[in-house]
Structures are given as C-alpha cells and as structure tokens.
Motif scaffolding. Structure first.
Motif, PDB file in Angstrom:
ATOM      1  N   UNK A 299       0.803  -1.228   0.000  1.00 17.25           N
ATOM      2  CA  UNK A 299       0.000   0.000   0.000  1.00 17.25           C
ATOM      3  C   UNK A 299       0.833   1.274   0.000  1.00 17.25           C
ATOM      4  N   UNK A 300       2.096   1.200   0.453  1.00 19.27           N
ATOM      5  CA  UNK A 300       2.928   2.407   0.546  1.00 19.27           C
ATOM      6  C   UNK A 300       3.787   2.670  -0.685  1.00 19.27           C
ATOM      7  N   UNK A 301       3.680   1.833  -1.709  1.00 22.85           N
ATOM      8  CA  UNK A 301       4.431   2.140  -2.934  1.00 22.85           C
ATOM      9  C   UNK A 301       3.879   3.442  -3.543  1.00 22.85           C
ATOM     10  N   UNK A 302       4.761   4.353  -3.936  1.00 20.89           N
ATOM     11  CA  UNK A 302       4.313   5.639  -4.497  1.00 20.89           C
ATOM     12  C   UNK A 302       3.943   5.520  -5.971  1.00 20.89           C
ATOM     13  N   UNK A 303       2.906   4.753  -6.247  1.00 22.28           N
ATOM     14  CA  UNK A 303       2.484   4.527  -7.626  1.00 22.28           C
ATOM     15  C   UNK A 303       1.088   5.094  -7.832  1.00 22.28           C
ATOM     16  N   UNK A 304       0.833   5.587  -9.036  1.00 27.04           N
ATOM     17  CA  UNK A 304      -0.444   6.241  -9.335  1.00 27.04           C
ATOM     18  C   UNK A 304      -1.596   5.267  -9.479  1.00 27.04           C
ATOM     19  N   UNK A 305      -1.292   3.976  -9.520  1.00 22.48           N
ATOM     20  CA  UNK A 305      -2.358   2.985  -9.688  1.00 22.48           C
ATOM     21  C   UNK A 305      -2.658   2.232  -8.394  1.00 22.48           C
ATOM     22  N   UNK A 306      -2.195   2.735  -7.249  1.00 19.65           N
ATOM     23  CA  UNK A 306      -2.485   2.100  -5.964  1.00 19.65           C
ATOM     24  C   UNK A 306      -3.554   2.880  -5.220  1.00 19.65           C
ATOM     25  N   UNK A 307      -4.586   2.165  -4.784  1.00 18.21           N
ATOM     26  CA  UNK A 307      -5.609   2.725  -3.910  1.00 18.21           C
ATOM     27  C   UNK A 307      -5.458   2.023  -2.568  1.00 18.21           C
ATOM     28  N   UNK A 308      -4.946   2.746  -1.568  1.00 19.76           N
ATOM     29  CA  UNK A 308      -4.698   2.182  -0.240  1.00 19.76           C
ATOM     30  C   UNK A 308      -5.910   2.437   0.641  1.00 19.76           C
TER      31      UNK A 308
END
Length: 406
Positions: A299-308
């Motif tokens: 969840x903490x990866x700084x990616x634009x396709x992650x919804x945490x």
C-alpha cells in the motif's frame, strides 16, 4: 479451437469425479487479530531477469553468483526466480552478492526472500465440505466479462453457497495460457486448482462479488493462490502470483495483505509496469500505525495505480479504530467500513463477523470494478472512483479525509 478446448476441460472435470480437495473450515469463534508481519529474511534470494535473456545467459548468471538451487514460477513471470546461494562464493558473502545483483544490468532487481502473513481476522471451523472438480465448472463463465478482478490471496472456494452465478474467469478463452490453467493458478502447490484452504480468500472474493452483483456489473474474478492454509506466503510466491495476474491483463488486482519496513524492488517493478492499465487496491494494515512513518507495502508504494484502503467502524460519520486502523496523510487514501462485517458461513446459521482492512479493501475493489470502463485512462478511472467519496472531519489522518459508503 477454443470450443474444443472447453469441451476437453469439461471431459477432464467429469472424469475426475472421485478426486476431491478438502477445504479448511472456519467457525464463529474468531482468531486473535494478527499484527502485520515484518520481514523475516531467509537464505533465499528473489531475482528478476530483464526480458529477453536466453536460458544459456541465465545459466551463466546463476553460476556467476554461486547458485546451488533455484526455483522458477510455475505459471507466472518466466524471468522471476528464487535462488539458494553458497554462503561464500569467490570470496563474497550472500549480502555482498545481493548488492551486486541490484546493480546487475541483466536483472530488474534482487531482494532477500521473506515471509508474508495474512493479517486480518478469519473465521474458523465451518466445514464447507470436499470440492469435486465438476462442482467448480458451473461457476466458470462461458464468455468474457466487461471487467476482470484478480484476487491475490489464499485462493477461493467456488462452492461457497453465496456464489450463485458463474463468475470465475475462464482461461480457456484467453489468448495466452499456462497450458492447463482454467480459472486461476495455485502457486503453493503449483497446479491449476487455486482452492482456498484458509478462508481469507473466499471472504475477500465474496465481498468483491457482492459489490458487483448488487450493481449488476458484468464481471469475472481470477484467483491467484499465493498463501497457504496458515495464511503464509513469501515474497517469491507473491511475485509469481502478481506477475500471473498482470500477464492475464486483469483490470483490477486486490491485495488484502502487507508487510512493513522493507520495500521490494521486484514487487515495485511489477506495480510500476502496470501503472497505466491495472488498478491495485491494497489494504493499509491492521496495527493502528502511521504508514507515513512505518511504511506498509504494497500500500505504501508511491504509484499512481495504488488505492490504499483502511478500515473504519460503521458509524456515521465513521472513525478510525485505535490499535487497528492504519493511517497516513500521504500513503493511505480512503476509508471503508471494515469492522464487524457480517459474513455467513452457512445458509442455516446466523452470520459471524469479520474485521480488518483486508475486507475494507475487497469492498473497495468491488466498488472500483463497478466503475470500470474499457479504455479509460488510469487517472480518469481513479478520479471516477473518488467522486463518490464522502468527506469527514473524523478522517483527517488519511489522504482524502473521506470514506466510501459501501
């Protein structure tokens, strides 16, 4: 050819009637809430070759780094491997060689392998009974769906009584298959039956299913089993399962698990490569910690396709639960009700309750899938999901200070 393959599949199912797979059972008594597992480094190293290397070139690299044994993904990325290394090779320790691998131009990355544990409540002790091959077939779709949700978890029990319509992805219809996968893959036993023997994956999948059935969405679910009966996996198994779902070109991947502190360059590379076409819905964790200070992956990866997604109580407005709801104004996006959710284990008994960001994440993944439209840019899709968020002054500790009312 596809129709012939499907007929062969049916024949195989019917001929295997005597074979069964026992599922783990769960009861109303809940297990104690588990902490998110920190890295438990072992002697194995997970590496990912760059695309295009020949087997001979890979063999040279294995020899160069002192590999004593290795394992490939049975049905995932052919360039992902788990290596066992000599303690000392040409005067270099394992740590020194891993540092060298990280700079190796013929590798995408190298990480020490470590254990990852499911960290949400799972009901225990309700017998779902043996699963016959032919009982799975009615739950497999005969046509492709408008949206595909990949579930990276403990597998699925397709015979769970609330799965009442065909909803499983039919890989016979795919352009590319592993050879004999038909509705997902089991990366624990390396076979084509991703049957849930823990319970977590079935609950997560049902919460996705429920959201999509209730919105009349044309959907399918593709399970990748990377966790065993105890809810335990490794970085290598996670990488295999994630790469499999990416190869299958699913639209959304739900990852209701996590680990703390130590990032993985390899998992990060898969998420980055899917940044424009696959939404990754992830649980934020169940330890009540600030993920901005103690990173929780994926969840903490700084990616634009992650919804945490974090879990909140069912009050209006909802609130974060101390010692359980992870937060972070930078790394946790939105909240969803995930405390004391009803889950029916049988049709005859009252529901038990389940708690955790695993289930909040699953509900969010189902909601996101209901909003999916083919060809929509990731930024637009992400924005479309958040249009339904509800602002709340009780949620100032997360990025959008808001929740989805699911």
């Amino acid at each position: 050819m596809k129709k012939i393959g499907y007929l062969i599949l049916i024949i195989c199912f019917l001929s295997c009637e005597s074979e069964t797979i026992e599922t783990t059972t769960v009861n109303e008594e809940l297990t104690a809430q588990q902490k998110t597992v920190t890295t438990n480094k072992n002697e194995a190293v997970v590496i990912r070759f760059i695309a295009g290397l020949s087997e001979a070139e890979k063999s040279v690299l294995r020899t160069h780094y002192g590999v004593t044994a290795y394992e490939k993904c049975s049905c995932g990325d052919e360039n992902l491997e788990s290596w066992n290394l000599e303690a000392i090779h040409e005067g270099a320790t394992i740590e020194e060689r891993v540092s060298s691998m990280e700079e190796e131009p013929e590798m995408e990355g190298a990480d020490f392998n470590f254990d990852i544990q499911i960290a949400s409540q799972v009901p225990t002790d309700v017998i779902s009974g043996p699963i016959h091959y032919q009982n799975v077939l009615p739950k497999i779709r005969s046509q492709k769906a408008s949206v595909t949700v990949g579930v990276l978890d403990t597998g699925i029990d397709p015979t769970y009584f609330r799965f009442q319509q065909p909803f499983l992805h039919n890989t016979v219809l795919d352009e590319e298959t592993c050879g004999n996968d038909f509705f997902g893959w089991n990366f624990i036993e390396n076979n084509n039956m991703p049957i849930d023997d823990n319970g977590h994956g079935t609950i997560v999948s049902y919460m996705i299913y429920e959201q999509l059935v209730n919105t009349a969405t044309d959907f399918q679910i593709l399970p990748a089993k990377a966790f065993d009966t105890d809810g335990k996996s490794t970085l290598f198994r996670i990488g295999c399962g994630l790469s499999y779902l990416i190869k299958k070109e699913v639209n959304i991947i739900n990852m209701s698990f996590g680990w703390t502190t130590t990032s993985s360059a390899i998992i990060g590379s898969y998420i980055k490569e899917a940044e424009h076409n696959i939404l990754m819905v992830t649980s934020a964790g169940n330890t009540g910690e600030n993920n901005d200070e103690i990173a929780h992956f994926p969840s903490s990866y700084p990616a634009r396709n992650i919804l945490a997604v974090t879990a909140v109580d069912g009050e209006i407005p909802p609130t974060l639960v101390p010692i359980l709801s992870n937060f972070g104004p930078i790394s946790v996006d939105v909240a969803v009700h995930g405390i004391g959710l009803p889950f029916y284990t049988t049709a005859e008994t009252a529901p038990t309750s389940v708690t955790g960001s695993s289930y909040a994440s699953a509900k969010a993944a189902g909601f996101a899938a209901s909003k999916y439209q083919e060809g929509t840019a990731m930024a637009v899709f992400y924005h479309k999901i958040l249009l339904d968020k509800i602002q709340s002054s009780t949620l100032l500790q997360i990025k959008y200070a808001s929740y989805l009312d699911l």
